[in-house]
Design a protein around this motif. Structure first.
Motif, PDB file in Angstrom:
ATOM      1  N   GLY A   8      39.330  -6.331   8.481  1.00  0.00           N
ATOM      2  CA  GLY A   8      40.211  -6.612   7.346  1.00  0.00           C
ATOM      3  C   GLY A   8      40.685  -5.315   6.724  1.00  0.00           C
ATOM      4  N   HIS A  65      47.675   4.840   4.701  1.00  0.00           N
ATOM      5  CA  HIS A  65      47.781   6.259   5.053  1.00  0.00           C
ATOM      6  C   HIS A  65      47.196   6.550   6.435  1.00  0.00           C
ATOM      7  CE1 HIS A  65      43.530   6.369   3.938  1.00  0.00           C
ATOM      8  NE2 HIS A  65      43.842   5.759   2.811  1.00  0.00           N
ATOM      9  N   GLY A 120      44.492   7.975   7.281  1.00  0.00           N
ATOM     10  CA  GLY A 120      43.072   7.608   7.423  1.00  0.00           C
ATOM     11  C   GLY A 120      42.949   6.147   7.828  1.00  0.00           C
ATOM     12  N   GLY A 127      41.059   4.931  11.229  1.00  0.00           N
ATOM     13  CA  GLY A 127      39.872   4.051  11.205  1.00  0.00           C
ATOM     14  C   GLY A 127      40.228   2.583  11.348  1.00  0.00           C
ATOM     15  N   LYS A 166      33.339   4.284  -7.234  1.00  0.00           N
ATOM     16  CA  LYS A 166      34.520   3.713  -7.887  1.00  0.00           C
ATOM     17  C   LYS A 166      34.234   3.253  -9.308  1.00  0.00           C
ATOM     18  CE  LYS A 166      37.085   2.385  -3.790  1.00  0.00           C
ATOM     19  NZ  LYS A 166      37.733   1.314  -3.040  1.00  0.00           N
ATOM     20  N   GLN A 168      33.150   2.416   5.698  1.00  0.00           N
ATOM     21  CA  GLN A 168      32.723   1.022   5.589  1.00  0.00           C
ATOM     22  C   GLN A 168      31.376   0.769   6.273  1.00  0.00           C
ATOM     23  OE1 GLN A 168      34.023  -1.280   3.722  1.00  0.00           O
ATOM     24  NE2 GLN A 168      35.744  -0.024   3.084  1.00  0.00           N
ATOM     25  N   GLY A 173      38.037  11.035  14.223  1.00  0.00           N
ATOM     26  CA  GLY A 173      38.862  10.504  13.137  1.00  0.00           C
ATOM     27  C   GLY A 173      38.257   9.302  12.428  1.00  0.00           C
ATOM     28  N   ARG A 186      36.640   9.543   9.805  1.00  0.00           N
ATOM     29  CA  ARG A 186      36.839   9.844   8.373  1.00  0.00           C
ATOM     30  C   ARG A 186      37.878  10.956   8.252  1.00  0.00           C
ATOM     31  NH1 ARG A 186      33.446   9.189   3.432  1.00  0.00           N
ATOM     32  NH2 ARG A 186      32.178   7.810   4.694  1.00  0.00           N
ATOM     33  N   LYS A 217      37.574  12.105   1.348  1.00  0.00           N
ATOM     34  CA  LYS A 217      38.358  11.334   2.319  1.00  0.00           C
ATOM     35  C   LYS A 217      39.773  11.068   1.810  1.00  0.00           C
ATOM     36  CE  LYS A 217      37.552   6.528   1.054  1.00  0.00           C
ATOM     37  NZ  LYS A 217      37.646   5.176   1.524  1.00  0.00           N
ATOM     38  N   THR A 223      43.916   5.902  -0.798  1.00  0.00           N
ATOM     39  CA  THR A 223      45.016   5.440  -1.645  1.00  0.00           C
ATOM     40  C   THR A 223      44.659   5.578  -3.116  1.00  0.00           C
ATOM     41  OG1 THR A 223      44.897   3.559  -0.128  1.00  0.00           O
ATOM     42  CG2 THR A 223      46.688   3.542  -1.730  1.00  0.00           C
ATOM     43  N   SER A 226      41.930   7.327  -4.598  1.00  0.00           N
ATOM     44  CA  SER A 226      41.364   8.526  -5.215  1.00  0.00           C
ATOM     45  C   SER A 226      41.834   9.830  -4.574  1.00  0.00           C
ATOM     46  CB  SER A 226      39.832   8.447  -5.177  1.00  0.00           C
ATOM     47  OG  SER A 226      39.410   8.342  -3.845  1.00  0.00           O
TER      48      SER A 226
END
Ligand code: AQP
Length: 327
Positions: free
Chosen positions: A6, A14, A16, A20, A110, A146, A179, A181, A191, A194, A196
């Motif tokens: 998901g 982006h 990253g 991933g 977060k 993740q 890749g 990370r 990392k 979007t 941070s």
């Protein structure tokens, strides 16, 4: 073999996410029965605008197809269209503990220092566990960030199975060898993200070619002149990984190619051009797909129907084993 992953409709995706996520989805869809969902229910765990969520959900669906998902091969759908996801999150919260959730580093990262921390940010990994377990997934292609959430999903499957009887398959995470990370180009010790990341250090898949070139030209490098990977060279290591993803060359081949003393300036320009070459056809396909919203919604409806039929036996078994009376 069942495959599930998901991706959140939070803003523009982006490089990253490409490394991933998208890139692995397109590759793994060849290996079995694949399900990919736009996890819109996850996106409300951070501050957001309802209209932006609606737009980002369709943008992201278009990007999934633009980066190589084939609707004839993969089931692509929106999480909130398949009600079992929200139900599973509640049901599985009976076997996930407060202590387990409190150990999630993403929650700490977060949530720290915020005035308002939504309860959903804390319980998010249970929703994610449900997303995966409902499909009896064998493999879950994801990035390194993740990993902890996937481990929790495995623990939740095992706890449920031992308390209520064998119900869920325990899935394996699949991480890219290069890749897993991708780091921010301006601050290569954190990392690319979007929510941070820095604006200049985050390469969006929809960035115009000149914007991409500029981001690489101004990327932060390290001391010294050698183009090689190492813990002492986070900037160059990240750029080597990105060039590897864009061209398919291994990091070792890239190091060998630049061993003759090419400077950082030339190297950064080369990485920028390679990324432009990778992203240009993706961006063109994306714009075409995004222009036909009717067709996009039709594909997503068909995907949701297929996904709902797939999870039906599992969600029914969950209710039954937990002791709920059938309607
Ligand atoms: N920097 C990264 N490098 C490699 N893989 C990454 N992923 C995310 N960032 C990187 C992977 O992309 C997939 C989809 O991510 P997502 O949008 O569901 O997750 P995310 O972590 O919310 O992505 P962002 O944009 O980086 O936001 P923040 O920082 O808010 O979490 C996942 O497989 C993820 O591993």
């Amino acid at each position: 073999m069942r495959i599930l992953s998901g991706i959140q409709p939070t803003g523009d995706k982006h490089l990253g996410n490409y490394s991933g996520g998208f890139r692995q989805y397109a590759a793994t869809q060849e290996r079995g029965e694949a399900f990919f969902c736009v996890v819109d229910l996850h996106s409300i765990t951070a501050a957001y605008e309802p209209e932006a969520l609606r737009r980002s959900t369709l943008n992201l669906a278009a990007m999934l197809f633009a980066t190589g998902l084939d609707p004839a091969r993969s089931t692509v759908f929106v999480q909130s269209h398949v009600k079992a996801h929200a139900e599973a999150a509640w049901l599985l919260s009976a076997v996930a503990s407060f202590g387990q959730l409190g150990r999630m580093t993403q929650f700490k990262d977060k949530g720290d220092g915020k005035d308002f921390v939504p309860a959903g940010l804390f319980t998010y990994p249970v929703l994610m566990a449900g997303d995966i377990l409902l499909y009896q997934a064998d493999i879950v292609p994801i990035g390194d960030d993740q990993r902890q959430h996937l481990e929790l999903a495995r623990d939740i499957a095992q706890s449920f199975n031992s308390r209520f009887g064998e119900t869920f398959k325990v899935p394996e995470g699949v991480y890219p060898t290069v890749g897993a990370r991708i780091m921010d180009l301006q601050e290569p010790t954190r990392k690319m993200s979007t929510t941070s990341g820095t604006t200049q250090g985050t390469v969006r898949l929809v960035d115009e070619p000149d914007a991409v070139r500029k981001k690489f030209k101004t990327a932060v490098t390290d001391s010294g002149r050698e183009i090689r990977r190492g813990d002492d060279k986070p900037g160059i290591t990240n750029l080597i990984d990105i060039l590897s993803i864009a061209t398919g060359a291994t990091p070792e081949q890239i190091e060998a190619r630049y061993a003759d003393g090419a400077g950082y300036g030339q190297f950064k320009a080369d990485v920028g051009e390679a990324v432009v070459a990778l992203l240009t056809p993706i961006r063109e396909r994306y714009l075409e797909l995004r222009a036909d919203e009717g067709e996009l919604k039709r594909l997503l409806r068909a995907g949701a129907e297929q996904a709902a039929a797939t999870v039906e036996p599992t969600i029914r078994a969950v209710y039954d084993r937990m002791g709920f009376v059938a309607p």
